[in-house]
Motif scaffolding. Structure first.
Motif, PDB file in Angstrom:
ATOM      1  N   SER A  10       0.837  -1.199   0.000  1.00 26.57           N
ATOM      2  CA  SER A  10       0.000   0.000   0.000  1.00 26.57           C
ATOM      3  C   SER A  10       0.870   1.245   0.000  1.00 26.57           C
ATOM      4  N   THR A  11       0.490   2.215  -0.854  1.00 26.87           N
ATOM      5  CA  THR A  11       1.216   3.487  -0.923  1.00 26.87           C
ATOM      6  C   THR A  11       0.317   4.688  -0.636  1.00 26.87           C
ATOM      7  N   GLY A  12      -0.970   4.564  -0.888  1.00 31.21           N
ATOM      8  CA  GLY A  12      -1.893   5.673  -0.674  1.00 31.21           C
ATOM      9  C   GLY A  12      -1.922   6.683  -1.805  1.00 31.21           C
ATOM     10  N   ARG A  13      -1.058   6.545  -2.815  1.00 35.53           N
ATOM     11  CA  ARG A  13      -1.066   7.468  -3.954  1.00 35.53           C
ATOM     12  C   ARG A  13      -2.081   6.977  -4.976  1.00 35.53           C
ATOM     13  N   PRO A  14      -3.048   7.804  -5.377  1.00 38.90           N
ATOM     14  CA  PRO A  14      -4.098   7.341  -6.289  1.00 38.90           C
ATOM     15  C   PRO A  14      -3.586   6.950  -7.665  1.00 38.90           C
ATOM     16  N   THR A  15      -2.391   7.434  -8.045  1.00 39.32           N
ATOM     17  CA  THR A  15      -1.854   7.083  -9.361  1.00 39.32           C
ATOM     18  C   THR A  15      -0.971   5.845  -9.329  1.00 39.32           C
ATOM     19  N   ASP A  16      -0.747   5.259  -8.152  1.00 41.99           N
ATOM     20  CA  ASP A  16      -0.024   3.990  -8.064  1.00 41.99           C
ATOM     21  C   ASP A  16      -1.017   2.859  -8.308  1.00 41.99           C
ATOM     22  N   LEU A  17      -0.694   1.995  -9.256  1.00 42.76           N
ATOM     23  CA  LEU A  17      -1.624   0.945  -9.650  1.00 42.76           C
ATOM     24  C   LEU A  17      -0.929  -0.409  -9.638  1.00 42.76           C
ATOM     25  N   ALA A  18      -1.694  -1.431  -9.327  1.00 45.76           N
ATOM     26  CA  ALA A  18      -1.195  -2.804  -9.366  1.00 45.76           C
ATOM     27  C   ALA A  18      -2.219  -3.673 -10.076  1.00 45.76           C
ATOM     28  N   ILE A  19      -1.730  -4.671 -10.787  1.00 41.26           N
ATOM     29  CA  ILE A  19      -2.598  -5.635 -11.462  1.00 41.26           C
ATOM     30  C   ILE A  19      -2.683  -6.878 -10.587  1.00 41.26           C
ATOM     31  N   VAL A  20      -3.893  -7.275 -10.247  1.00 40.44           N
ATOM     32  CA  VAL A  20      -4.114  -8.491  -9.470  1.00 40.44           C
ATOM     33  C   VAL A  20      -4.631  -9.546 -10.451  1.00 40.44           C
ATOM     34  N   GLY A  71       4.872   7.117 -28.087  1.00 38.99           N
ATOM     35  CA  GLY A  71       4.307   7.839 -29.214  1.00 38.99           C
ATOM     36  C   GLY A  71       4.449   7.110 -30.528  1.00 38.99           C
ATOM     37  N   GLU A  72       5.310   6.083 -30.546  1.00 37.33           N
ATOM     38  CA  GLU A  72       5.548   5.344 -31.780  1.00 37.33           C
ATOM     39  C   GLU A  72       5.276   3.853 -31.643  1.00 37.33           C
ATOM     40  N   ALA A  73       5.620   3.279 -30.508  1.00 44.27           N
ATOM     41  CA  ALA A  73       5.464   1.834 -30.323  1.00 44.27           C
ATOM     42  C   ALA A  73       4.918   1.556 -28.929  1.00 44.27           C
ATOM     43  N   MET A  74       4.312   0.379 -28.783  1.00 41.74           N
ATOM     44  CA  MET A  74       3.749  -0.038 -27.509  1.00 41.74           C
ATOM     45  C   MET A  74       4.732  -0.936 -26.767  1.00 41.74           C
ATOM     46  N   LYS A  75       4.840  -0.705 -25.485  1.00 42.89           N
ATOM     47  CA  LYS A  75       5.617  -1.555 -24.590  1.00 42.89           C
ATOM     48  C   LYS A  75       4.682  -2.018 -23.471  1.00 42.89           C
ATOM     49  N   TYR A  76       5.134  -2.991 -22.692  1.00 41.47           N
ATOM     50  CA  TYR A  76       4.277  -3.597 -21.683  1.00 41.47           C
ATOM     51  C   TYR A  76       5.028  -3.667 -20.359  1.00 41.47           C
ATOM     52  N   THR A  77       4.297  -3.521 -19.259  1.00 48.27           N
ATOM     53  CA  THR A  77       4.941  -3.500 -17.951  1.00 48.27           C
ATOM     54  C   THR A  77       3.966  -3.921 -16.865  1.00 48.27           C
ATOM     55  N   ARG A  78       4.535  -4.414 -15.754  1.00 45.71           N
ATOM     56  CA  ARG A  78       3.755  -4.642 -14.529  1.00 45.71           C
ATOM     57  C   ARG A  78       4.044  -3.557 -13.497  1.00 45.71           C
ATOM     58  N   ASP A  79       4.940  -2.643 -13.836  1.00 45.22           N
ATOM     59  CA  ASP A  79       5.309  -1.540 -12.942  1.00 45.22           C
ATOM     60  C   ASP A  79       4.200  -0.491 -12.986  1.00 45.22           C
ATOM     61  N   GLY A  80       3.531  -0.285 -11.856  1.00 49.08           N
ATOM     62  CA  GLY A  80       2.387   0.619 -11.814  1.00 49.08           C
ATOM     63  C   GLY A  80       2.669   1.965 -11.174  1.00 49.08           C
ATOM     64  N   VAL A  81       3.924   2.414 -11.174  1.00 47.24           N
ATOM     65  CA  VAL A  81       4.248   3.730 -10.606  1.00 47.24           C
ATOM     66  C   VAL A  81       3.976   4.778 -11.680  1.00 47.24           C
ATOM     67  N   PHE A  82       2.810   5.438 -11.583  1.00 47.57           N
ATOM     68  CA  PHE A  82       2.414   6.435 -12.573  1.00 47.57           C
ATOM     69  C   PHE A  82       2.249   7.797 -11.902  1.00 47.57           C
ATOM     70  N   GLN A  83       2.274   8.821 -12.732  1.00 46.27           N
ATOM     71  CA  GLN A  83       2.062  10.186 -12.259  1.00 46.27           C
ATOM     72  C   GLN A  83       1.515  11.014 -13.419  1.00 46.27           C
ATOM     73  N   LEU A  84       1.006  12.204 -13.097  1.00 51.16           N
ATOM     74  CA  LEU A  84       0.521  13.117 -14.121  1.00 51.16           C
ATOM     75  C   LEU A  84       1.656  14.036 -14.551  1.00 51.16           C
ATOM     76  N   ASP A  85       1.812  14.198 -15.884  1.00 51.21           N
ATOM     77  CA  ASP A  85       2.844  15.102 -16.369  1.00 51.21           C
ATOM     78  C   ASP A  85       2.254  16.487 -16.631  1.00 51.21           C
TER      79      ASP A  85
END
Length: 396
Positions: free
Chosen positions: A71-81, A91-105
């Protein structure tokens, strides 16, 4: 020795990434190398005579099991269960990740904090909040959450009245209530509803007036012998004098289901109306299905977007690209892109992160075993050297 060194490299990498978000541990499998055949098997009962030529690495596999959640409490932190991966784009190609550390730019895009790559998904219609998830995603479909800049309003469609109209009142007695309704642009308009006692027992006639427009809406409320209404709803229409581009006329339904006619003082009030004035987006939440719900300062909630997850037939066949990113390979299969909790993909948990699935105790045990294997194989070189020395001294 080289094979065991590669195994130590994999174990060391697992231990190094014990705290890496979304990291998936690797595993080395050994296999017997090519063999030298001294004599082939025959039909007279002799088996093949072969000498092995050592060991090689059969495979280095990614263990794609679920990591623990933190648990982090940050609404932009996401995890896949469950299964699936977030889809990122440069902008050109798609990549894939399980890392859910996101933020607004700066452009209000949801981006990966480590790489700045955009998180992909479907954007809702800003006026209706509807999303078509059947549309194929492209690398340009970044999710944007326009905090502080997006404004919405909601026109009034339903009004609930709660009242008692005095059954003992004389005919032509009037009871008036005043309330506000909102047009599609969020502008408030005053409405006056006048209830007039009819000469017919058990009936009241209602009419509508407004200083902001005209209305011909009228109707009759009919009550039974117990004072309960038998005409529970009516339609109100207001033609606004200055709509300023709003939908005109403003039509809504009035619910009279809670209005009674009993002896006693007449009282009437509006207990609910579903219109809202103009509001600005001030926060958002992400639910288990990946739906991004915006919360406005006028109390309104509206769907802003929908996260997408990608699942492949063989997750272990994905290629590690570094920076917690994966790419497709010929053996991973093509991705199926769906919203969370559909098509076999897992759910999304907000305010938490998926940690590494490395089992530290198991890695240390494997390290000891691999180290012993390395040491044992190094003894073969020493023994071989001693045998050569003995051979060279035979003529002395």
């Amino acid at each position: 020795l080289r094979a065991h060194q590669r195994a130590v490299d994999v174990i060391a990498n697992n231990i190094a990434n014990i705290n890496t978000v979304g990291f998936k541990a690797g595993r080395v499998s050994f296999q017997e190398a090519l063999v030298q055949t001294l004599r082939a098997g025959s039909e007279v009962g002799t088996n093949p005579m072969q000498i092995g030529l050592g060991v090689g690495i059969g495979s280095i596999d990614n263990i794609m099991s679920q990591g623990s959640l933190k648990s982090t409490g940050r609404p932009t932190d996401l995890a896949i269960v469950g299964d699936g991966m977030f889809i990122l784009s440069d902008g050109e190609a798609m990549k894939y990740t399980r890392d859910g550390v996101f933020q607004l730019d700066a452009d209000n895009r949801l981006v990966a904090a480590s790489t700045g790559m955009s998180l992909l998904g479907w954007t809702a219609d800003p006026s209706t909040g509807e999303i078509d998830t059947s549309v194929s995603l492209t690398p340009a479909d970044a999710i944007r959450i326009p905090l502080g800049t997006m404004a919405v309003a909601r026109a009034t469609q339903n009004i609930d009245l709660q009242a008692n109209l005095d059954a003992s009142a004389d005919p032509a007695t009037e009871v008036t209530t005043t309330f506000s309704i909102f047009d599609s642009l969020g502008t408030a308009h005053q409405v006056n509803v006048v209830f007039t006692k009819s000469a017919t027992p058990g009936e009241w006639v209602w009419t509508v007036t407004s200083p902001d427009g005209t209305s011909t809406s009228t109707g009759t409320l009919v009550f039974d012998e117990n004072g309960q209404i038998t005409t529970p709803s009516g339609t109100l229409s207001l033609s606004m004098t200055n709509p300023n581009g709003a939908t005109n006329p403003l039509d809504l339904t009035v619910n009279f289901g809670s209005v009674t006619q009993l002896s006693g003082a007449s009282t009437i009030q509006v207990v609910n109306q579903d219109g809202l004035p103009t509001g600005t987006l001030e926060s958002f939440t992400i639910d288990q299905t990946g739906a991004i719900i915006g919360v406005f300062n006028n109390g309104m909630s509206q769907l802003l977007g929908q996260l997408a997850l990608a699942t492949v037939p063989n997750p272990g066949g994905l290629t590690k690209l570094g920076d917690n990113l994966y790419g497709l390979s010929p053996n991973s299969g093509m991705p199926m892109i769906t919203p969370p909790r559909t098509g076999g993909s897992g759910s999304v948990a907000a305010g938490v992160l998926e940690m590494s699935n490395v089992d530290l105790a198991n890695e240390f045990a494997n390290l000891v075993i691999t180290q012993r294997g390395f040491q044992a194989n190094s003894r073969v070189i020493t023994t071989g050297d001693e045998m050569l020395q003995d051979l060279l001294t035979l003529k002395r």
